[in-house]
Write a protein that holds these residues in place. Structure first.
Motif, PDB file in Angstrom:
ATOM      1  N   UNK A   1       0.834  -1.199   0.000  1.00 10.03           N
ATOM      2  CA  UNK A   1       0.000   0.000   0.000  1.00 10.03           C
ATOM      3  C   UNK A   1       0.873   1.255   0.000  1.00 10.03           C
ATOM      4  N   UNK A   2       2.014   1.175   0.669  1.00 10.57           N
ATOM      5  CA  UNK A   2       2.923   2.318   0.739  1.00 10.57           C
ATOM      6  C   UNK A   2       3.465   2.661  -0.645  1.00 10.57           C
ATOM      7  N   UNK A   3       3.849   1.639  -1.413  1.00  6.03           N
ATOM      8  CA  UNK A   3       4.359   1.865  -2.768  1.00  6.03           C
ATOM      9  C   UNK A   3       3.272   2.475  -3.650  1.00  6.03           C
ATOM     10  N   UNK A   4       2.061   1.919  -3.556  1.00  2.62           N
ATOM     11  CA  UNK A   4       0.962   2.460  -4.357  1.00  2.62           C
ATOM     12  C   UNK A   4       0.626   3.877  -3.929  1.00  2.62           C
ATOM     13  N   UNK A   5       0.676   4.150  -2.630  1.00  3.40           N
ATOM     14  CA  UNK A   5       0.359   5.489  -2.126  1.00  3.40           C
ATOM     15  C   UNK A   5       1.345   6.526  -2.663  1.00  3.40           C
ATOM     16  N   UNK A   6       2.622   6.165  -2.725  1.00  7.12           N
ATOM     17  CA  UNK A   6       3.613   7.088  -3.294  1.00  7.12           C
ATOM     18  C   UNK A   6       3.292   7.362  -4.755  1.00  7.12           C
ATOM     19  N   UNK A   7       2.941   6.318  -5.483  1.00  6.65           N
ATOM     20  CA  UNK A   7       2.635   6.472  -6.904  1.00  6.65           C
ATOM     21  C   UNK A   7       1.401   7.333  -7.114  1.00  6.65           C
ATOM     22  N   UNK A   8       0.416   7.194  -6.244  1.00  6.36           N
ATOM     23  CA  UNK A   8      -0.839   7.923  -6.404  1.00  6.36           C
ATOM     24  C   UNK A   8      -0.840   9.235  -5.617  1.00  6.36           C
ATOM     25  N   UNK A   9       0.261   9.509  -4.947  1.00  2.58           N
ATOM     26  CA  UNK A   9       0.428  10.730  -4.163  1.00  2.58           C
ATOM     27  C   UNK A   9      -0.695  10.898  -3.138  1.00  2.58           C
ATOM     28  N   UNK A  10      -0.861   9.836  -2.353  1.00  2.00           N
ATOM     29  CA  UNK A  10      -1.877   9.850  -1.310  1.00  2.00           C
ATOM     30  C   UNK A  10      -1.357   9.063  -0.114  1.00  2.00           C
ATOM     31  N   UNK A  11      -2.205   8.853   0.851  1.00  2.00           N
ATOM     32  CA  UNK A  11      -1.857   8.151   2.077  1.00  2.00           C
ATOM     33  C   UNK A  11      -2.122   6.653   1.917  1.00  2.00           C
ATOM     34  N   UNK A  12      -1.261   5.791   2.463  1.00  2.00           N
ATOM     35  CA  UNK A  12      -1.490   4.347   2.370  1.00  2.00           C
ATOM     36  C   UNK A  12      -2.857   3.910   2.910  1.00  2.00           C
ATOM     37  N   UNK A  13      -3.379   4.622   3.898  1.00  5.35           N
ATOM     38  CA  UNK A  13      -4.699   4.290   4.450  1.00  5.35           C
ATOM     39  C   UNK A  13      -5.778   4.471   3.384  1.00  5.35           C
ATOM     40  N   UNK A  14      -5.650   5.507   2.576  1.00  6.50           N
ATOM     41  CA  UNK A  14      -6.601   5.744   1.483  1.00  6.50           C
ATOM     42  C   UNK A  14      -6.531   4.596   0.489  1.00  6.50           C
ATOM     43  N   UNK A  15      -5.319   4.169   0.159  1.00  5.03           N
ATOM     44  CA  UNK A  15      -5.129   3.052  -0.771  1.00  5.03           C
ATOM     45  C   UNK A  15      -5.766   1.787  -0.205  1.00  5.03           C
ATOM     46  N   UNK A  16      -5.516   1.492   1.069  1.00  2.12           N
ATOM     47  CA  UNK A  16      -6.075   0.280   1.672  1.00  2.12           C
ATOM     48  C   UNK A  16      -7.600   0.303   1.664  1.00  2.12           C
ATOM     49  N   UNK A  17      -8.187   1.459   1.917  1.00  3.85           N
ATOM     50  CA  UNK A  17      -9.648   1.591   1.916  1.00  3.85           C
ATOM     51  C   UNK A  17     -10.206   1.320   0.509  1.00  3.85           C
ATOM     52  N   UNK A  18      -9.562   1.902  -0.492  1.00  6.75           N
ATOM     53  CA  UNK A  18     -10.011   1.710  -1.875  1.00  6.75           C
ATOM     54  C   UNK A  18      -9.809   0.254  -2.297  1.00  6.75           C
ATOM     55  N   UNK A  19      -8.652  -0.294  -1.987  1.00  7.37           N
ATOM     56  CA  UNK A  19      -8.326  -1.651  -2.394  1.00  7.37           C
ATOM     57  C   UNK A  19      -9.227  -2.680  -1.700  1.00  7.37           C
TER      58      UNK A  19
END
Length: 154
Positions: free
Chosen positions: A26-44
């Motif tokens: 999630x951290x890698x994706x968050x950097x790519x999407x310029x957001x917080x890993x928590x946001x990525x985890x919620x979406x995923x």
């Protein structure tokens, strides 16, 4: 006017996941999407519930694709996101007393329905495999290779 870019972002991430050799955090994706890993985890999580991705916890864990790209449409992903509003436009009031505003709402309703039907139809017609094929054609045309971390390094 703020745009909801989750669909675009999720499709982006899913194509990268399809190319990855292993789980992506999630951290890698968050950097790519310029957001917080928590946001990525919620979406995923919504994508996981729909069976499109899976997650593995712990060292070496992360997110991976869990579906056949040819069987998932853009509409399927849009639905997994909770079908966010497609348009930022809307009525000034939903139940106007003014006859002019009633006429305006009626005309806009028809336009909104037509535009939404066209967009939904297009989302249903395009699969993740088609997006992936377009991506690969662009890669070949540019002579570039893809590395998720390198492609989105700041």
């Amino acid at each position: 006017m703020k745009r909801d870019s989750r669909l675009s972002g999720v499709l982006h991430v899913m194509l990268h996941l399809a190319e990855a050799d292993g789980p992506v955090t999630s951290e890698t994706m968050a950097k790519a999407m310029q957001t917080n890993p928590v946001v990525i985890r919620r979406i995923m999580a919504g994508l996981r519930d729909a069976g499109f991705v899976r997650s593995e916890k712990g060292h070496g864990g992360g997110w991976t694709i869990a579906c056949d790209l040819g069987s998932v449409t853009l509409f399927d992903v849009y639905s997994a996101l909770g079908e966010p509003a497609l348009f930022a436009l809307g009525h000034r009031t939903e139940a106007p007393g003014c006859l002019v505003e009633q006429a305006v709402n009626c005309a806009l309703d028809a336009a909104f329905r037509e535009a939404e039907a066209l967009l939904i139809g297009r989302l249903k017609a395009v699969t993740l495999a088609e997006l992936s094929a377009d991506f690969h054609a662009r890669m070949v045309a540019t002579g570039k290779s893809v590395d998720f971390k390198a492609a989105h390094a700041a």
